[in-house]
Write an enzyme that holds these catalytic residues in place. Structure first.
Site, PDB file in Angstrom:
ATOM      1  N   TYR A 142      55.175  66.518  -2.436  1.00 28.22           N
ATOM      2  CA  TYR A 142      54.266  67.228  -1.522  1.00 28.22           C
ATOM      3  C   TYR A 142      53.996  66.405  -0.258  1.00 28.22           C
ATOM      4  O   TYR A 142      53.604  66.938   0.770  1.00 28.22           O
ATOM      5  CB  TYR A 142      52.930  67.560  -2.206  1.00 28.22           C
ATOM      6  CG  TYR A 142      53.035  68.522  -3.374  1.00 28.22           C
ATOM      7  CD1 TYR A 142      54.210  69.228  -3.630  1.00 28.22           C
ATOM      8  CD2 TYR A 142      51.968  68.732  -4.224  1.00 28.22           C
ATOM      9  CE1 TYR A 142      54.314  70.096  -4.693  1.00 28.22           C
ATOM     10  CE2 TYR A 142      52.067  69.608  -5.305  1.00 28.22           C
ATOM     11  CZ  TYR A 142      53.239  70.278  -5.532  1.00 28.22           C
ATOM     12  OH  TYR A 142      53.341  71.137  -6.598  1.00 28.22           O
ATOM     13  N   LYS A 187      61.052  63.133 -15.562  1.00 28.09           N
ATOM     14  CA  LYS A 187      62.359  63.786 -15.708  1.00 28.09           C
ATOM     15  C   LYS A 187      63.419  62.699 -15.531  1.00 28.09           C
ATOM     16  O   LYS A 187      64.269  62.746 -14.617  1.00 28.09           O
ATOM     17  CB  LYS A 187      62.462  64.897 -14.638  1.00 28.09           C
ATOM     18  CG  LYS A 187      63.674  65.790 -14.744  1.00 28.09           C
ATOM     19  CD  LYS A 187      63.608  66.765 -15.897  1.00 28.09           C
ATOM     20  CE  LYS A 187      64.881  67.595 -15.966  1.00 28.09           C
ATOM     21  NZ  LYS A 187      65.036  68.279 -17.260  1.00 28.09           N
ATOM     22  N   ASP A 219      60.197  69.244 -18.902  1.00 31.07           N
ATOM     23  CA  ASP A 219      60.528  70.580 -19.426  1.00 31.07           C
ATOM     24  C   ASP A 219      60.082  70.693 -20.885  1.00 31.07           C
ATOM     25  O   ASP A 219      59.529  71.717 -21.307  1.00 31.07           O
ATOM     26  CB  ASP A 219      62.018  70.907 -19.252  1.00 31.07           C
ATOM     27  CG  ASP A 219      62.934  69.714 -19.452  1.00 31.07           C
ATOM     28  OD1 ASP A 219      62.426  68.592 -19.658  1.00 31.07           O
ATOM     29  OD2 ASP A 219      64.168  69.889 -19.408  1.00 31.07           O
ATOM     30  N   ASP A 243      50.701  69.282 -11.115  1.00 27.11           N
ATOM     31  CA  ASP A 243      50.172  70.518 -10.527  1.00 27.11           C
ATOM     32  C   ASP A 243      50.484  71.693 -11.464  1.00 27.11           C
ATOM     33  O   ASP A 243      49.618  72.494 -11.831  1.00 27.11           O
ATOM     34  CB  ASP A 243      50.853  70.719  -9.157  1.00 27.11           C
ATOM     35  CG  ASP A 243      50.230  71.848  -8.356  1.00 27.11           C
ATOM     36  OD1 ASP A 243      49.185  72.372  -8.794  1.00 27.11           O
ATOM     37  OD2 ASP A 243      50.795  72.205  -7.307  1.00 27.11           O
ATOM     38  N   ASP A 247      47.799  73.577 -14.473  1.00 28.52           N
ATOM     39  CA  ASP A 247      47.470  75.008 -14.442  1.00 28.52           C
ATOM     40  C   ASP A 247      47.820  75.662 -15.774  1.00 28.52           C
ATOM     41  O   ASP A 247      47.077  76.498 -16.293  1.00 28.52           O
ATOM     42  CB  ASP A 247      48.209  75.726 -13.303  1.00 28.52           C
ATOM     43  CG  ASP A 247      47.377  75.724 -12.029  1.00 28.52           C
ATOM     44  OD1 ASP A 247      46.407  74.937 -11.964  1.00 28.52           O
ATOM     45  OD2 ASP A 247      47.687  76.502 -11.102  1.00 28.52           O
TER      46      ASP A 247
END
Ligand code: NAD
Length: 355
Positions: A142, A187, A219, A243, A247
């Site tokens: 980001y 990852k 994942d 992020d 959620d």
């Protein structure tokens, strides 16, 4: 102990829910012999109305000189047409940047009394869900370079060892204050930045020998959160993974009105706020759920002021509220009794106990 708390009531339901959290803090002070001093700070739409600026420097300074900041919520339709750099949310971004908070910590907890509100199967929920996601907040993709050239768009994901180390430490410290289990999510089978992440986490683990560190690919983590969330205590991860996973985690708990959060940086001065917004649709009606804000105050006690027993007392009183069959409008179900925002706060205050 005396602690100075900057209080941002903000807009919409902000003033109502913060008022209840302050009543709870006052009672904790009385029971445990602490003094909490409050300094009101204008931020968001109310500050735009007053100063033409969502967070004037003088208001930011009040936050920076406090021991921690408690925030309700900011924003609302009235300020939707204000130019971008003067919008209420800009105040919040300026506050986070000013305080240098690089770690966002969001608990996902299912209260047994509200297990029906979770979209997960009963047998999964019954195993118990109570974990925290520690998300790196000011680095990663980001904040990397973004560019579009011709038919190709590029976003750069980069992390330095020091950026990973400082968030890693928050993960380990948080786990230390809980059940001492830390899961580092990355990852590393594909990304260099994740391989560095993993290396730094394992180096830190040598210092935090009392914490049990495990690794998980992102994942797999997304699957495990819905398959067996009871396995987690603290998850630490980079900005974009956090992020998305945070959620997902808040959805499995059922109600947005119940979830607190903290944002921390290099010092113990943190920013504590519920995860929801200013809910203008229900503002001023005494029907908002103040529990997300009350639990944010409990997080402040636990993580910034090292007052674990006091935080437990608040969480126990919230549990007593739910045990009594009382519910605010957002969590009402058959057979339960609906109460307003202030009645909810008052019940929690009355049920605070020093064990
Ligand atoms: P919201 O979270 O304010 O509301 C979404 C829905 O959840 C609404 O139906 C609302 O009534 C309900 N809700 C939220 N909190 C509740 C509570 N404590 N008790 C009961 N019900 C609750 O999200 P939104 O409607 O998308 O945004 C409203 C305003 O809040 C916007 O201006 C937005 O920019 C702002 N916002 C602020 C923050 C913040 O201050 N950190 C975060 C998100 C949104």
């Amino acid at each position: 102990m005396t602690k100075n708390i900057a209080v941002i009531r903000g807009d919409g339901i902000g003033p109502e829910i913060v008022a209840e959290a302050l009543k709870v803090l006052d009672k904790v002070g009385e029971l445990f012999g602490h003094t909490f001093c409050y300094t009101d700070v204008d931020m968001g739409g109310c500050a735009i109305d007053k100063y033409g600026d969502p967070l004037p420097e003088s208001e930011l300074q009040k936050c920076l000189s406090s021991d921690s900041v408690l925030l309700g919520a900011v924003g609302g339709e009235k300020w939707n047409n204000v130019p971008g750099d003067k919008r209420p949310e800009k105040g919040l971004l300026r506050l986070r940047a000013g305080m240098g908070v690089y770690s966002n910590n969001r608990p996902a907890k299912i209260w047994k009394q509200l297990s029906d509100a979770s979209p997960l199967k009963k047998e999964i929920v019954e195993k118990g869900i109570d974990f925290i996601i520690v998300r790196e907040l000011i680095g990663g993709i980001y904040f990397g370079e973004h560019k579009t050239e011709g038919d190709t768009a590029t976003d750069v994901l980069s992390y330095s060892e020091s950026e990973i180390e400082r968030i890693g430490r928050i993960g380990f410290e948080t786990a230390r204050k809980r059940n001492k289990k830390l899961c580092s999510v990355e990852k590393s089978n594909v990304l260099d930045s994740s391989r560095l992440w993993k290396k730094v986490m394992h180096r830190l683990a040598e210092e935090y020998t009392d914490v049990d560190l495990s690794d998980m690919l992102v994942d797999n983590c997304a699957m495990q959160l819905v398959k067996n969330p009871a396995q987690f205590d603290v998850i630490v991860t980079e900005n974009m993974f956090g992020d998305i996973l945070s959620d997902e985690a808040s959805m499995i708990t059922g109600s947005i009105g119940m979830i607190p959060s903290s944002s921390l940086g290099a010092t113990s001065c943190g920013l504590y706020e519920p995860i929801h917004g200013s809910a203008p649709d229900i503002a001023g009606k005494n029907i908002a759920n103040p529990i997300g804000t009350i639990l944010s105050a409990a997080m402040m006690l636990r993580y910034s002021f090292d007052m674990g027993e006091e935080a437990d007392a608040i969480e126990n009183a919230v549990s007593a509220f739910l045990d009594a069959g009382l519910r605010t409008a957002d969590i009402i179900s058959e057979g339960m009794t609906q109460v307003g925002c202030s009645e909810c706060g008052e019940f929690i205050v009355k049920n605070l106990k020093r064990e």
